[in-house]
Design an enzyme around this catalytic site. Sequence first.
Site, PDB file in Angstrom:
ATOM      1  N   HIS A 104      -8.170  -3.737  -1.313  1.00 19.02           N
ATOM      2  CA  HIS A 104      -7.200  -4.029   0.099  1.00 19.02           C
ATOM      3  C   HIS A 104      -6.360  -2.889   0.001  1.00 19.02           C
ATOM      4  CE1 HIS A 104      -5.645  -6.257   3.477  1.00 19.02           C
ATOM      5  NE2 HIS A 104      -4.490  -5.691   2.930  1.00 19.02           N
ATOM      6  N   GLU A 105      -5.369  -2.676  -1.038  1.00 18.11           N
ATOM      7  CA  GLU A 105      -4.183  -1.763  -0.913  1.00 18.11           C
ATOM      8  C   GLU A 105      -4.858  -0.358  -0.977  1.00 18.11           C
ATOM      9  OE1 GLU A 105      -1.930  -3.178  -0.009  1.00 18.11           O
ATOM     10  OE2 GLU A 105      -2.105  -5.307  -0.831  1.00 18.11           O
TER      11      GLU A 105
ATOM     12  N   GLU B 112       0.876  -1.019   0.033  1.00 14.77           N
ATOM     13  CA  GLU B 112      -0.029   0.108  -0.045  1.00 14.77           C
ATOM     14  C   GLU B 112       0.899   1.239  -0.088  1.00 14.77           C
ATOM     15  OE1 GLU B 112       0.241  -2.049   2.440  1.00 14.77           O
ATOM     16  OE2 GLU B 112       0.161  -1.400   4.287  1.00 14.77           O
TER      17      GLU B 112
ATOM     18  N   LYS C  70       2.963 -15.718  -0.870  1.00  9.07           N
ATOM     19  CA  LYS C  70       1.951 -16.645  -0.545  1.00  9.07           C
ATOM     20  C   LYS C  70       1.466 -17.694  -1.383  1.00  9.07           C
ATOM     21  CE  LYS C  70      -2.885 -15.353  -0.570  1.00  9.07           C
ATOM     22  NZ  LYS C  70      -3.906 -14.319  -1.009  1.00  9.07           N
TER      23      LYS C  70
ATOM     24  N   GLU D 178      -3.834  -4.314   9.315  1.00 11.75           N
ATOM     25  CA  GLU D 178      -4.396  -5.640   8.543  1.00 11.75           C
ATOM     26  C   GLU D 178      -5.735  -5.884   8.625  1.00 11.75           C
ATOM     27  OE1 GLU D 178      -3.139  -5.829   5.727  1.00 11.75           O
ATOM     28  OE2 GLU D 178      -0.991  -4.921   6.084  1.00 11.75           O
TER      29      GLU D 178
ATOM     30  N   ASP E 136       8.243  -9.685   9.506  1.00  6.03           N
ATOM     31  CA  ASP E 136       7.747 -10.329   8.230  1.00  6.03           C
ATOM     32  C   ASP E 136       6.779 -11.607   8.770  1.00  6.03           C
ATOM     33  OD1 ASP E 136       8.465  -8.314   6.888  1.00  6.03           O
ATOM     34  OD2 ASP E 136      10.262  -9.482   5.846  1.00  6.03           O
TER      35      ASP E 136
ATOM     36  N   TYR F  99      -4.988 -10.557   9.778  1.00  4.76           N
ATOM     37  CA  TYR F  99      -5.972 -10.241   8.770  1.00  4.76           C
ATOM     38  C   TYR F  99      -7.340 -10.605   9.211  1.00  4.76           C
ATOM     39  CZ  TYR F  99      -2.031  -9.154   5.696  1.00  4.76           C
ATOM     40  OH  TYR F  99      -0.893  -8.695   5.007  1.00  4.76           O
TER      41      TYR F  99
ATOM     42  N   HIS G 271      -5.864   0.628   2.657  1.00  6.37           N
ATOM     43  CA  HIS G 271      -4.976   1.023   3.455  1.00  6.37           C
ATOM     44  C   HIS G 271      -4.877   2.641   3.520  1.00  6.37           C
ATOM     45  CE1 HIS G 271      -3.234  -2.578   5.410  1.00  6.37           C
ATOM     46  NE2 HIS G 271      -2.983  -3.129   4.214  1.00  6.37           N
TER      47      HIS G 271
HETATM   48  N1  BES Z   1       0.897  -4.451   3.564  1.00 10.18           N
HETATM   49  C1  BES Z   1       0.763  -5.941   3.167  1.00 10.18           C
HETATM   50  C2  BES Z   1       1.714  -6.458   2.703  1.00 10.18           C
HETATM   51  C3  BES Z   1       2.796  -6.460   3.712  1.00 10.18           C
HETATM   52  C4  BES Z   1       2.614  -6.852   5.269  1.00 10.18           C
HETATM   53  C5  BES Z   1       4.270  -6.362   3.495  1.00 10.18           C
HETATM   54  C6  BES Z   1       3.571  -7.243   5.831  1.00 10.18           C
HETATM   55  C7  BES Z   1       5.149  -6.760   4.524  1.00 10.18           C
HETATM   56  C8  BES Z   1       4.813  -6.899   5.801  1.00 10.18           C
HETATM   57  C9  BES Z   1      -0.444  -5.573   2.035  1.00 10.18           C
HETATM   58  O1  BES Z   1      -1.311  -4.795   2.259  1.00 10.18           O
HETATM   59  C10 BES Z   1      -0.995  -7.058   2.187  1.00 10.18           C
HETATM   60  O2  BES Z   1      -1.769  -7.363   2.986  1.00 10.18           O
HETATM   61  N2  BES Z   1      -0.915  -7.660   0.944  1.00 10.18           N
HETATM   62  C11 BES Z   1      -1.686  -8.825   0.826  1.00 10.18           C
HETATM   63  C12 BES Z   1      -2.903  -8.837  -0.154  1.00 10.18           C
HETATM   64  C13 BES Z   1      -4.142  -8.715   0.766  1.00 10.18           C
HETATM   65  C14 BES Z   1      -5.242  -8.747  -0.211  1.00 10.18           C
HETATM   66  C15 BES Z   1      -4.465  -9.616   1.691  1.00 10.18           C
HETATM   67  C16 BES Z   1      -0.680  -9.874   0.117  1.00 10.18           C
HETATM   68  O3  BES Z   1       0.380  -9.451  -0.289  1.00 10.18           O
HETATM   69  O4  BES Z   1      -1.279 -11.138  -0.262  1.00 10.18           O
HETATM   70 ZN    ZN Z   2      -2.778  -5.101   3.980  1.00  6.70          ZN
END
Ligand code: BES
Ligand code: ZN
Length: 641
Positions: free
Chosen positions: A332-333, A308, A594, A355, A410, A418, A336
């Site tokens: 989602h982004e 985001e 993921k 989150e 991380d 979430y 944020h």
């Molecule tokens: N801010 C996160 C990504 C993140 C979190 C990067 C912690 C590093 C450390 C981003 O907003 C996110 O949640 N991305 C998810 C997608 C979402 C739809 C659940 C992802 O990358 O899968």
């Molecule tokens: Zn997020």
Amino acid sequence: MRTLAKLAALAWVAAASAHAQDAIKPGVDYHSFSNVSEFRVKHVSLDLDVSFKTKTLNGHADLTVLRENPTARVLVLDSRDLDIRSVSLVAPGGTATPLTFRFGDEKKFLGRPLNIDMPAASPPPVASAGKRFAAAESVIRIDYSSQPQASGLQWLTPAQTNGKKLPYLFSQSESVHARSWIPLQDSPQVRVTYDATIRVPKGLVAVMSAAHGAVGKPDAKGLVAYRFEMHEAIPSYLIAIAVGDITFRAISPRTGVYAEPGVIDAAAAEFSDLERMVAACETLFGPYRWGRYDILILPPSAPYGGMENPRLSFITPTVIAGDKSLVSLIAHELAHSWSGNLVTNATWRDFWLNEGFTVYLERRIVETLYGARRERMEDVLGVQSLRGELADADPAHQQLAVDLRNDDPDDGVTDIAYEKGKLFLQFLENRFGRDELQKFLRSYFDHFAFQSIYTEQFLDYLRANLLPKKPGAVTEAQIQEWVYGPGLPTYAVFPADDVFAPVDAARKAWLAGTLNTASLPTREWSTQEWLQFLNNLPADLPRDRVADLDKAFALSKSRNAEIAMAWFLVAIRADYDPAYADVQRYLLTIGRRKLVRPLYEALMKTPKGAALARATYSQARPGYHPITATAIDLIVQPKKN
Ligand code: BES
Ligand code: ZN
């Protein structure tokens, strides 16, 4: 009753800290070395050359530092794999006085503190050259280079891009990787404005999470200077940069898409609802306060689905499914921009404030744009995934306010932050009504706008502003259980899963043999329905039934990255080896943690799978982002060479 509830709450807290050294202190950032109560960085001014030849950023960062404690003499910054050439104090007139500096000890996940000896007295207030300095402010210049292995940067060769002609660079600063490319106070409780001059080789374009300024002419070295300014105070993890063959397509006057030329058409079509999403979120949660909202489609090695970065979310190309079925990630982004960027978690223990809230907002946007059915499906899939994760997670890591002191932050990226976070807000919605919760959230975003807060500050605000609306609707013990307890409360409010009843019925009939493969009503299935079908197939599904599905629906060739991943898990479990070449292709082209991590985990469960995982990984690893490589190293343990 009340005392009992209190006792129960205390028990949660005690259980939470029992495994740890000392009780955790709310609001203290254990993942930063910086001494934020003595000095506060207020502004970061970057002047950097981007060298693809050496895979380094080279130049200086000027930090405007406010002395909070008059007796403080050492400024401690965060750093990780940085080459520091010099540190100096820049006087208002521009003269630089060298300062002594030294590194402290390296700590796992966190890099090294950079200790800078500060002069006893700050420069007196002077105004010169149009710049004004407050009494306790000074400007510290750090001349430095990043290193090729910087954990927050990925340097891609032309072969790793869509166009195959030009190299690419992008950053991923969250959680604690900004320190690998900028020396600063790398804590989300420190908010800075920033500006940057970024010089890139002619033919490449630079973008940042900031307002874009003028673009210069090529200099003697063939470098072109791009200017950026971020006027809102943001946490360091939102400072972002990308450089590549990047082009732009407007969606509306304030929204648009950046991508490589070969991707821009597909991206603009997939994300054509961008303006409608921003408008929907504004109607629900208050004004969008960042000016423009653009998205940047990264190359497929992007380690996260989305990031985001303010004004410019970074997005994986794996959400371009061709039918807008994965655009909730954009919602989602975008969300944020309220939960996370406007009101920010003060420490990584409070990550659920970012989150969990964002998932709740995301689902509200999805409902507004794509209807309640779609939203409900995503809710159900979210809860399923959460339950799967809770089944394996250490109870000490199941709280919303989670103790990550011994962990890589991380690793806090779990469904607990979430989906459990979202369920907590869903519970509040259920008890107070949607209108009341929405009003509360709007006032929360206003009240804490451009601030970083920790869990207990949110809870105080909740007690003062939402709970009194309906006394007794939610008890203190319930709040304590949600935030400090493991698992899910028995009174959690789950989405009704009847949206998937037809898919579930079809699956059951197919498994029982009363419905043949060709008669599965897949023509009407959305991505979410496919995921429900695949994710709930029995673990011992025979290989020939797996083969039937592949023959009928060519799932191994699916261009939908989420469906393909769910399918490959089924195929690997059944040792359906005709899919393995496609699994390999997938793992070699996609770097999203993921999506690839579960596949490596599944492969490693059998000797044959493990051999495939190792062979594939040794080829794929050089193309993975450091964040993904770190995660897969733990699973595959490649032979050291
Ligand atoms: N801010 C996160 C990504 C993140 C979190 C990067 C912690 C590093 C450390 C981003 O907003 C996110 O949640 N991305 C998810 C997608 C979402 C739809 C659940 C992802 O990358 O899968
Ligand atoms: Zn997020």
